[in-house]
Design a protein around this motif. Structure first.
Motif, mmCIF file in Angstrom:
data_model
loop_
_atom_site.group_PDB
_atom_site.id
_atom_site.type_symbol
_atom_site.label_atom_id
_atom_site.label_comp_id
_atom_site.label_asym_id
_atom_site.label_seq_id
_atom_site.Cartn_x
_atom_site.Cartn_y
_atom_site.Cartn_z
ATOM 1 N N VAL A 248 0.701 -1.248 0.078
ATOM 2 C CA VAL A 248 -0.133 0.031 0.093
ATOM 3 C C VAL A 248 1.012 1.304 -0.112
ATOM 4 O O VAL A 248 1.693 1.407 0.797
ATOM 5 C CB VAL A 248 -0.923 -0.020 1.215
ATOM 6 N N GLY A 249 0.723 2.108 -0.893
ATOM 7 C CA GLY A 249 1.340 3.345 -1.032
ATOM 8 C C GLY A 249 0.828 4.508 0.185
ATOM 9 O O GLY A 249 -0.104 4.220 0.737
ATOM 10 N N ILE A 250 1.389 5.651 -0.065
ATOM 11 C CA ILE A 250 1.359 6.663 1.055
ATOM 12 C C ILE A 250 -0.143 7.297 0.732
ATOM 13 O O ILE A 250 -0.792 7.623 1.676
ATOM 14 C CB ILE A 250 2.303 7.711 1.126
ATOM 15 N N LEU A 251 -0.326 7.440 -0.433
ATOM 16 C CA LEU A 251 -1.872 8.238 -0.675
ATOM 17 C C LEU A 251 -2.833 7.509 -0.036
ATOM 18 O O LEU A 251 -3.910 8.102 0.548
ATOM 19 C CB LEU A 251 -1.944 8.971 -2.179
ATOM 20 N N PRO A 252 -3.112 6.344 -0.601
ATOM 21 C CA PRO A 252 -4.248 5.488 -0.146
ATOM 22 C C PRO A 252 -4.090 5.425 1.613
ATOM 23 O O PRO A 252 -5.283 5.274 2.203
ATOM 24 C CB PRO A 252 -4.164 4.042 -0.480
ATOM 25 N N TRP A 253 -2.939 5.199 1.947
ATOM 26 C CA TRP A 253 -2.926 5.043 3.456
ATOM 27 C C TRP A 253 -3.233 6.248 4.301
ATOM 28 O O TRP A 253 -3.867 6.397 5.244
ATOM 29 C CB TRP A 253 -1.402 4.673 3.699
ATOM 30 N N LEU A 254 -2.744 7.546 3.752
ATOM 31 C CA LEU A 254 -3.235 8.720 4.300
ATOM 32 C C LEU A 254 -4.439 9.055 4.350
ATOM 33 O O LEU A 254 -5.270 9.334 5.035
ATOM 34 C CB LEU A 254 -2.502 9.893 3.478
ATOM 35 N N VAL A 255 -5.330 8.486 3.123
ATOM 36 C CA VAL A 255 -6.779 8.565 3.059
ATOM 37 C C VAL A 255 -7.579 7.672 4.041
ATOM 38 O O VAL A 255 -8.399 8.222 4.688
ATOM 39 C CB VAL A 255 -7.311 8.327 1.620
ATOM 40 N N LEU A 256 -7.184 6.568 4.090
ATOM 41 C CA LEU A 256 -7.812 5.408 5.134
ATOM 42 C C LEU A 256 -7.413 5.883 6.560
ATOM 43 O O LEU A 256 -8.300 5.953 7.430
ATOM 44 C CB LEU A 256 -7.094 4.129 4.732
ATOM 45 N N THR A 257 -6.083 6.127 6.920
ATOM 46 C CA THR A 257 -5.765 6.597 8.390
ATOM 47 C C THR A 257 -6.390 8.045 8.801
ATOM 48 O O THR A 257 -6.639 8.287 10.112
ATOM 49 C CB THR A 257 -4.245 6.548 8.612
ATOM 50 N N SER A 258 -6.609 8.732 7.718
ATOM 51 C CA SER A 258 -7.226 10.045 8.152
ATOM 52 C C SER A 258 -8.799 9.991 8.457
ATOM 53 O O SER A 258 -9.019 10.688 9.505
ATOM 54 C CB SER A 258 -7.184 11.201 7.312
ATOM 55 N N ARG A 259 -9.392 9.235 7.884
ATOM 56 C CA ARG A 259 -10.840 8.887 7.994
ATOM 57 C C ARG A 259 -10.823 8.087 9.392
ATOM 58 O O ARG A 259 -11.768 8.633 10.271
ATOM 59 C CB ARG A 259 -11.339 7.804 7.007
ATOM 60 N N VAL A 260 -10.014 7.282 9.723
ATOM 61 C CA VAL A 260 -10.079 6.239 11.098
ATOM 62 C C VAL A 260 -9.771 7.509 12.037
ATOM 63 O O VAL A 260 -10.479 7.514 13.144
ATOM 64 C CB VAL A 260 -9.171 5.110 10.818
ATOM 65 N N SER A 261 -8.353 8.110 12.015
ATOM 66 C CA SER A 261 -8.293 8.910 13.039
ATOM 67 C C SER A 261 -9.012 10.072 13.340
ATOM 68 O O SER A 261 -9.233 10.399 14.643
ATOM 69 C CB SER A 261 -6.790 9.560 12.734
ATOM 70 N N LYS A 262 -9.855 10.553 12.275
ATOM 71 C CA LYS A 262 -10.713 11.381 12.648
ATOM 72 C C LYS A 262 -12.094 10.953 13.323
ATOM 73 O O LYS A 262 -12.524 11.647 14.402
ATOM 74 C CB LYS A 262 -11.169 12.218 11.214
ATOM 75 N N PHE A 263 -12.515 9.783 13.003
ATOM 76 C CA PHE A 263 -13.529 9.061 13.710
ATOM 77 C C PHE A 263 -13.245 8.853 15.196
ATOM 78 O O PHE A 263 -13.971 9.040 16.166
ATOM 79 C CB PHE A 263 -14.084 7.852 13.010
ATOM 80 N N VAL A 264 -11.956 8.235 15.355
ATOM 81 C CA VAL A 264 -11.508 7.923 16.718
ATOM 82 C C VAL A 264 -11.277 9.468 17.588
ATOM 83 O O VAL A 264 -11.776 9.478 18.750
ATOM 84 C CB VAL A 264 -10.084 7.074 16.716
ATOM 85 N N SER A 265 -10.962 10.381 16.920
ATOM 86 C CA SER A 265 -10.660 11.697 17.721
ATOM 87 C C SER A 265 -12.078 12.247 18.024
ATOM 88 O O SER A 265 -12.277 12.790 19.300
ATOM 89 C CB SER A 265 -9.873 12.545 16.891
ATOM 90 N N THR A 266 -12.963 12.124 17.344
ATOM 91 C CA THR A 266 -14.432 12.465 17.701
ATOM 92 C C THR A 266 -14.874 11.889 18.934
ATOM 93 O O THR A 266 -15.681 12.252 19.648
ATOM 94 C CB THR A 266 -15.118 12.717 16.555
ATOM 95 N N LYS A 267 -14.474 10.730 18.661
ATOM 96 C CA LYS A 267 -15.052 9.674 20.008
ATOM 97 C C LYS A 267 -14.419 9.839 21.134
ATOM 98 O O LYS A 267 -14.941 9.856 22.213
ATOM 99 C CB LYS A 267 -14.796 8.377 19.518
ATOM 100 N N ILE A 268 -13.065 10.148 21.335
ATOM 101 C CA ILE A 268 -12.099 10.558 22.295
ATOM 102 C C ILE A 268 -12.669 11.904 22.857
ATOM 103 O O ILE A 268 -12.910 12.054 24.214
ATOM 104 C CB ILE A 268 -10.730 10.582 21.899
#
Length: 185
Positions: free
Chosen positions: A150-170
């Motif tokens: 997996v390259g950096i761009l798809p990984w950034l898209v995936l992890t940004s969505r997940v981290s945004k979701f986790v940060s709103t929950k925290i």
């Protein structure tokens, strides 16, 4: 051919983005953006009362009084719009900088991460997880023994969505703001 990043690169990118989104969520909670000033609050209250009184007098016998109240409510709405415009001019460039700085920080972090990991595959994921989308996510066109790099761009898209979701929950749900609507109809 792409180099393979260390195993901890994917986790490090996720942690960096999670910390960034936690900061941005907290920053958005502490900024006083949607609060009404006392003058605005008073005008909004008067406008609502005028509209209620006009609606109560909406019979044919009291049409003239209702129309007069509606005209005075429209004048108050214009006064409120002028007050808000003057307050926005008083705040000036400082408020625009204050509100755009978080987005600028986000862009800078994404650019730095993309530059840093551009020629490396960030993670390897089994092909079965990405069955229909493996060509969109893969950094190179060949799979490595049943795994996709997996390259950096798809990984950034995936992890940004997940981290945004986790940060709103925290951080939690934002407090409910009682802001007035710009149109009172």
């Amino acid at each position: 051919m792409m180099e393979e990043a260390p195993v901890s690169a994917a986790a490090a990118i996720f942690v960096i983005l999670l910390l960034l989104h936690l900061f941005l969520e907290y920053y958005s909670r502490i900024t006083p953006t949607g609060q009404l000033r006392p003058q605005e609050r008073e005008l909004v209250k008067e406008i609502r009362e005028l509209h209620r009184a006009a609606d109560a007098l909406a019979t044919p016998a009291t049409f003239a009084k209702s129309a007069k109240l509606k005209r005075s409510a429209a004048a108050k709405e214009k006064e409120l719009a002028l007050l808000r415009q003057n307050l926005a001019l008083q705040k000036g460039w400082w408020l625009s900088l204050y509100s755009t700085a978080p987005n600028a920080l986000k862009v800078v972090v994404y650019i730095i991460l993309a530059q840093w990991f551009w020629h490396t595959s960030v993670a390897t994921i089994p092909v079965s997880f990405l069955q229909p989308y493996e060509l969109l996510v893969s950094a190179n066109k060949q799979s490595l023994g049943g795994e996709v790099a997996v390259g950096i761009l798809p990984w950034l898209v995936l992890t940004s969505r997940v981290s945004k979701f986790v940060s709103t929950k925290i951080v939690g749900k934002p407090p409910s703001k009682s802001t007035a609507k710009s149109s009172f109809q």
